[in-house]
Design a protein around this motif. Structure first.
Motif, PDB file in Angstrom:
ATOM      1  N   ALA B  29      13.976  37.984  87.878  1.00  8.07           N
ATOM      2  CA  ALA B  29      13.886  37.946  86.415  1.00  8.07           C
ATOM      3  C   ALA B  29      12.711  37.045  86.040  1.00  8.07           C
ATOM      4  O   ALA B  29      11.947  36.623  86.889  1.00  8.07           O
ATOM      5  N   THR B  30      12.565  36.777  84.761  1.00  3.64           N
ATOM      6  CA  THR B  30      11.523  35.837  84.340  1.00  3.64           C
ATOM      7  C   THR B  30      11.960  34.434  84.714  1.00  3.64           C
ATOM      8  O   THR B  30      13.007  33.977  84.277  1.00  3.64           O
ATOM      9  N   PRO B  31      11.180  33.771  85.517  1.00  7.61           N
ATOM     10  CA  PRO B  31      11.592  32.440  85.972  1.00  7.61           C
ATOM     11  C   PRO B  31      11.112  31.347  85.030  1.00  7.61           C
ATOM     12  O   PRO B  31      10.326  31.588  84.122  1.00  7.61           O
ATOM     13  N   TYR B  32      11.607  30.157  85.280  1.00 11.03           N
ATOM     14  CA  TYR B  32      10.974  28.969  84.731  1.00 11.03           C
ATOM     15  C   TYR B  32       9.908  28.536  85.747  1.00 11.03           C
ATOM     16  O   TYR B  32      10.168  28.520  86.941  1.00 11.03           O
ATOM     17  N   GLN B  71       1.341  40.172  88.009  1.00 13.18           N
ATOM     18  CA  GLN B  71       0.840  39.656  89.289  1.00 13.18           C
ATOM     19  C   GLN B  71       1.778  38.621  89.898  1.00 13.18           C
ATOM     20  O   GLN B  71       1.468  38.076  90.957  1.00 13.18           O
ATOM     21  N   SER B  72       2.900  38.347  89.232  1.00 17.02           N
ATOM     22  CA  SER B  72       3.829  37.313  89.695  1.00 17.02           C
ATOM     23  C   SER B  72       3.078  36.023  90.009  1.00 17.02           C
ATOM     24  O   SER B  72       3.260  35.401  91.060  1.00 17.02           O
ATOM     25  N   SER B  73       2.222  35.633  89.071  1.00 11.49           N
ATOM     26  CA  SER B  73       1.399  34.457  89.316  1.00 11.49           C
ATOM     27  C   SER B  73       1.489  33.467  88.165  1.00 11.49           C
ATOM     28  O   SER B  73       1.833  33.832  87.027  1.00 11.49           O
ATOM     29  N   PHE B  74       1.190  32.237  88.486  1.00 13.16           N
ATOM     30  CA  PHE B  74       1.172  31.148  87.506  1.00 13.16           C
ATOM     31  C   PHE B  74       0.100  30.181  87.968  1.00 13.16           C
ATOM     32  O   PHE B  74       0.366  29.116  88.495  1.00 13.16           O
TER      33      PHE B  74
END
Lengths: 111, 114
Positions: B29-32, B71-74
């Motif tokens: 899911a959308t993470p912190y 992109q599942s990136s931060f």
């Protein structure tokens, strides 16, 4: 406002000795955590306490015990230290998901 | 289960140059999402966090990070690095349920050349 404090800062133990690492926070946070930090491993959770009166195991609990003494204090005990427990130990606290506040760490060497 | 990858163990930049530190996560899911900085011999300090909303978040010390779901990136960025930014940087991902499920990356050590 001291934030999260830890004692001692440094400790050397012989294999088989016991010790307790102390942690206290003055931010009225409900949750507290103990992590260990090893080179190339990041931080790994040992134990946590979601609220006063509760404690639960994290990723690497073996060889450790904890006590949530009150809302402010959360101690970590090594009953019989082993060289594999040589590490830097960090205590942290948080309120909900605002991010963890970390203490300065305890550098422990077990010979 | 969630996981975090920081692909760069070491990065060296010149003072005044721009910086980007990569962080990729895995979570259903959308993470912190969080970035922390650790100076030598110190504890970790929170730089910034993403919970929801605007995908570009501003933090302390002139840092910013952009959440890219596709992109599942931060990734963490700073337009002009100062010598005092030399430290180790950790990305962390937290689940949206349960305060203890919080995984750290293995860190990126930043060196700044004068």
């Amino acid at each position: 406002n001291a934030g999260v404090t830890q004692t001692p800062k440094f400790q050397v133990l012989k294999t088989g000795q016991s010790m307790t690492l102390q942690c206290a926070q003055d931010m009225n946070h409900n949750s507290m955590y103990w992590y260990r930090q090893d080179p190339g491993m990041g931080l790994r959770l040992i134990y946590y306490s979601a609220s006063e009166g509760t404690t639960d195991k994290g990723e690497v609990p073996n060889g450790y015990n904890v006590s949530r003494l009150n809302k402010r204090e959360f101690s970590l005990r090594l009953e019989s230290a082993a060289p594999s427990q040589t590490s830097v130990y960090f205590c942290a606290s948080s309120e909900a998901q605002r991010g963890r506040d970390f203490g300065p760490g305890t550098r422990l060497t077990v010979t | 289960a969630q996981s975090v990858t920081q692909p760069d163990i070491h990065i060296t930049v010149s003072e005044g140059a721009s910086l980007e530190l990569r962080c990729n996560y895995s979570y259903g899911a959308t993470p912190y999402l969080f970035w922390y900085v650790q100076s030598p011999g110190q504890g970790l300090q929170l730089l910034l966090k993403y919970f929801s909303g605007d995908t570009l978040v501003q933090g302390i010390k002139g840092f910013e990070a952009e959440f890219k779901r596709s992109q599942s990136s931060f990734n963490l960025r700073k337009p002009s690095v100062h010598w005092s930014d030399a430290a180790e940087y950790f990305c962390a991902v937290g689940t949206t349920s349960g305060t203890y499920k919080y995984i750290f990356g293995t860190g990126t050590r930043l060196k700044v050349l004068a």
